[in-house]
Design a protein around this motif. Structure first.
Motif, mmCIF file in Angstrom:
data_model
loop_
_atom_site.group_PDB
_atom_site.id
_atom_site.type_symbol
_atom_site.label_atom_id
_atom_site.label_comp_id
_atom_site.label_asym_id
_atom_site.label_seq_id
_atom_site.Cartn_x
_atom_site.Cartn_y
_atom_site.Cartn_z
ATOM 1 N N ARG A 78 0.838 -1.204 0.000
ATOM 2 C CA ARG A 78 0.000 0.000 0.000
ATOM 3 C C ARG A 78 0.870 1.249 0.000
ATOM 4 N N GLU A 79 1.843 1.253 -0.881
ATOM 5 C CA GLU A 79 2.724 2.430 -0.967
ATOM 6 C C GLU A 79 3.204 2.661 -2.404
ATOM 7 N N GLY A 100 -0.908 11.698 7.183
ATOM 8 C CA GLY A 100 -0.756 10.353 7.740
ATOM 9 C C GLY A 100 0.158 10.352 8.955
ATOM 10 N N TRP A 102 3.149 9.127 9.521
ATOM 11 C CA TRP A 102 4.604 9.163 9.396
ATOM 12 C C TRP A 102 5.197 10.385 10.108
ATOM 13 N N ASN A 119 -1.759 15.885 11.186
ATOM 14 C CA ASN A 119 -2.203 15.122 10.012
ATOM 15 C C ASN A 119 -3.334 15.840 9.266
ATOM 16 N N ARG A 422 2.188 11.315 1.888
ATOM 17 C CA ARG A 422 0.802 11.743 2.083
ATOM 18 C C ARG A 422 -0.065 10.486 1.959
ATOM 19 N N VAL A 423 -1.385 10.630 2.239
ATOM 20 C CA VAL A 423 -2.271 9.472 2.195
ATOM 21 C C VAL A 423 -3.406 9.750 1.213
ATOM 22 N N THR A 424 -3.677 8.814 0.308
ATOM 23 C CA THR A 424 -4.722 9.064 -0.690
ATOM 24 C C THR A 424 -6.090 9.153 -0.005
ATOM 25 N N ALA A 442 -6.384 5.513 1.357
ATOM 26 C CA ALA A 442 -5.499 5.056 2.434
ATOM 27 C C ALA A 442 -4.215 4.395 1.936
ATOM 28 N N ARG A 444 -0.231 5.047 1.006
ATOM 29 C CA ARG A 444 0.835 6.044 1.246
ATOM 30 C C ARG A 444 1.454 6.412 -0.104
ATOM 31 N N SER A 446 4.112 9.324 -2.150
ATOM 32 C CA SER A 446 5.064 10.410 -1.910
ATOM 33 C C SER A 446 5.792 10.794 -3.177
#
Ligand code: HEM
Length: 548
Positions: A78-79, A100, A102, A119, A422-424, A442, A444, A446
């Motif tokens: 998921r990245e 998110g 991080w 966030n 960032r998080v979608t 959700a 990740r 970048s």
């Protein structure tokens, strides 16, 4: 013997479920399966990218993956990493995706959030509205307070240190200068001066022992960020089992840095309080240089905001004598969490950038002469004989060669070259230039300045430091370079301090090169760390000064 049918069925169901979730779904059904994978294992497990990060090889690995596979690559189940403007920066950052965990995993201070580590967009923009005007270009370039502070720091601290080193060189009592440490000191003094007022702020420039102590504390923690940031749960569990993945001295360093920032906040609060009493008594209030610009603005905005809440608790009486006091007390750490982040973000990144600028210039004598000629056109130039007057900030800002040299350094050696995650959003989005890849919520995602700035089709000979590229190119090509230039990020979470950063970096360069020529004595370990923030591996650049 009879086989217990129910447990066997349950176990089989669990195993089938796991096979579906971890193998069949990623291979055949996940919308992310179409995105080129940076490694064979990434559709199934995050272990590969975690290993790469733990080994400090993330930036170069992601760059190589983009060069091999294109502008959108998959780094984990998921990245995703993007390396394009259209469908990349424009969707993720200008599009306002949230940050998110991080950031909150590592960048809280005193256990409290700040703008950088918040966030959600709403609390972030509320906080940003409170202070962003103190960092706006027009305020920075016309601030009488900042001018007074910069004059004192450059003429009474920084230039004397340079001249002292130069004299020591002549008598051979000391032949070299670690310019990384001195520049970090002066950037810290300017940033904390503007935030807290000069009398409440640091003086690391004149105090080399304090500077070394601070840099040891600050940089010593660097290699332990991985665990709490990427695997906070594992870090907590290990701790419960008595295993420290982050050594004790890192906690002690954090405590000391937090206490130091808090003491500057407290001093700024006292200075403001005294100033308002003096004002009431008709006396001269605080001096220009001692005015805590950012502290004053943030504290008053936060007090105003929280007054309503405190009033409620004090039976709605706005004149209750405890209202202001209660607010100040409850906000002390909130304010310090915010401002500690600013001072850290502000000194470190500018110090790194200037170290590389000096490193590049020190290899080019002719360019130093051309820069000096440009700097000496300022009226007055930044020479000791001009003290206490410093050149006008706007005149300094528009010097073309100085700007090109700074911009090219920020491009080739961005202080933050690593991914900015960032998080979608829940509904998903499309990433990449047309037609793009659809990515669910959700995930990740970048981009990295280090990758964007290496694009050969935008920056010819991208691996070389060529300030002239910013002078020679205009029209559409220049616009394209500006679109891909990402040293300060973009969108709502872009660097709020970029104008202060540019201001202080230009003055510091002017102070050095109006008075001296530099050459390298020892640049071993000058390569940038492969990390989110990337100082030189050795934390040093040893140079020699020559009077011009
Ligand atoms: C060369 C100097 C600087 C560089 C290259 C730089 C770069 C950046 C970048 C890339 C970000 C976005 C990071 C992310 O989202 O992961 C950022 C954010 C930030 N920077 Fe800077 N910065 C510099 C100087 C400063 C200064 C002088 C200050 C303040 C005094 C400052 C304060 C901040 C703050 C508070 C944020 C968070 C903004 C937000 O979340 O809204 N920075 N910076």
């Amino acid at each position: 013997m009879a086989v217990p049918i129910i447990p066997v069925l349950a176990l089989s169901a669990v195993m089938l479920g796991a096979v579906y979730k971890y193998i069949i779904h990623p291979l055949f059904f996940s919308p992310l399966r179409r995105i080129p994978a940076a490694h064979l294992s990434v559709p199934f497990s995050p272990l590969w990218i975690l290993w790469i990060r733990q080994q400090g090889r993330q930036n170069r690995t992601i760059l190589a993956a983009h060069e091999r596979l294109g502008p959108v690559v998959r780094l984990g189940p998921r990245e995703v990493s993007v390396n394009c403007v259209r469908g990349g920066l424009s969707t993720v950052y200008t599009g306002g995706m949230e940050k998110g965990e991080w950031y909150s995993n590592l960048f809280y201070n005193y256990g409290l959030p700040n703008m950088f580590s918040t966030n959600a967009s709403k609390p972030h923009s509320t906080r940003k509205r409170m202070i962003s005007n103190t960092y706006s270009k027009s305020n920075i370039n016309s601030s009488a307070v900042l001018t007074a502070q910069t004059s004192i720091i450059l003429y009474e601290r920084f230039l004397p240190q340079l001249f002292k080193t130069f004299s020591a060189q002549l008598t051979e009592t000391a032949s070299v200068l670690n310019i990384y440490a001195l520049i970090s000191a002066v950037t810290m003094d300017i940033v904390t001066g503007y935030i807290f007022g000069l009398s409440a702020s640091s003086n690391l420039t004149s105090n080399t022992a304090s500077c070394s102590h601070f840099l040891d504390l600050y940089n010593g923690r660097r290699s332990y960020n991985f665990w709490p940031q990427e695997l906070p749960g594992v870090t907590r569990w290990a701790r419960k089992l008595g295993i420290r993945l982050v050594p004790e001295f890192v906690d002690a360093a954090n405590d000391e840095i937090e206490a130091w920032a808090l003491s500057m906040c407290d001093k700024a609060a006292i200075a403001l309080e005294q100033s308002s009493e003096e004002k009431k008594a008709g006396e001269n209030p605080i001096s220009l240089a001692d005015t805590p610009v950012v502290y004053g603005q943030l504290a008053s905005a936060l007090v105003k905001e929280s007054q309503k809440e405190v009033q409620k608790d004090l039976n709605g009486d706005p004149n209750h004598p405890d209202v202001a006091g209660e607010c100040q007390k409850s906000l002390r750490l909130t304010i310090s969490s915010e401002l500690l982040d600013h001072l850290a973000a502000g000194f470190d990144t500018s110090g790194i950038t200037l170290t590389y600028l000096v490193h590049e210039l020190s290899q080019r004598r002719e360019l130093q002469s051309a820069l000096r000629a440009e700097l000496l056109t300022l009226s007055p130039p930044l020479l000791p004989s001009s003290a206490p007057v410093i050149p006008d900030a706007k005149a300094l800002d528009v010097l073309p060669l100085l700007h090109a040299i700074l911009w090219e350094t920020l491009r080739l050696h961005p202080a933050i070259p690593g991914p900015q995650p960032r998080v979608t959003p829940a509904g998903g989005c499309s990433l990449g230039p047309d037609p793009g890849f659809w990515v669910p919520g959700a995930v990740r995602v970048s981009a990295s300045a280090g990758c964007l700035h290496a694009n050969e089709s935008v920056f010819k000979k991208a691996g070389s430091w060529k300030p002239e590229r910013w002078l020679e190119v205009d029209g559409e090509s220049r616009k394209e370079m500006d679109r891909w230039f990402w040293a300060f990020g973009s969108g709502g979470r872009m660097c709020v301090g970029s104008n202060l950063a540019i201001y202080q970096m230009k003055y510091i360069v002017a102070a050095i090169y109006s008075n001296f020529a530099t050459s390298i004595v020892d640049d071993s370990g000058i390569e940038q760390e492969d990390a989110y923030t990337a100082p030189p591996k050795s934390d040093k650049l040893m140079i020699q000064l020559e009077r011009v």
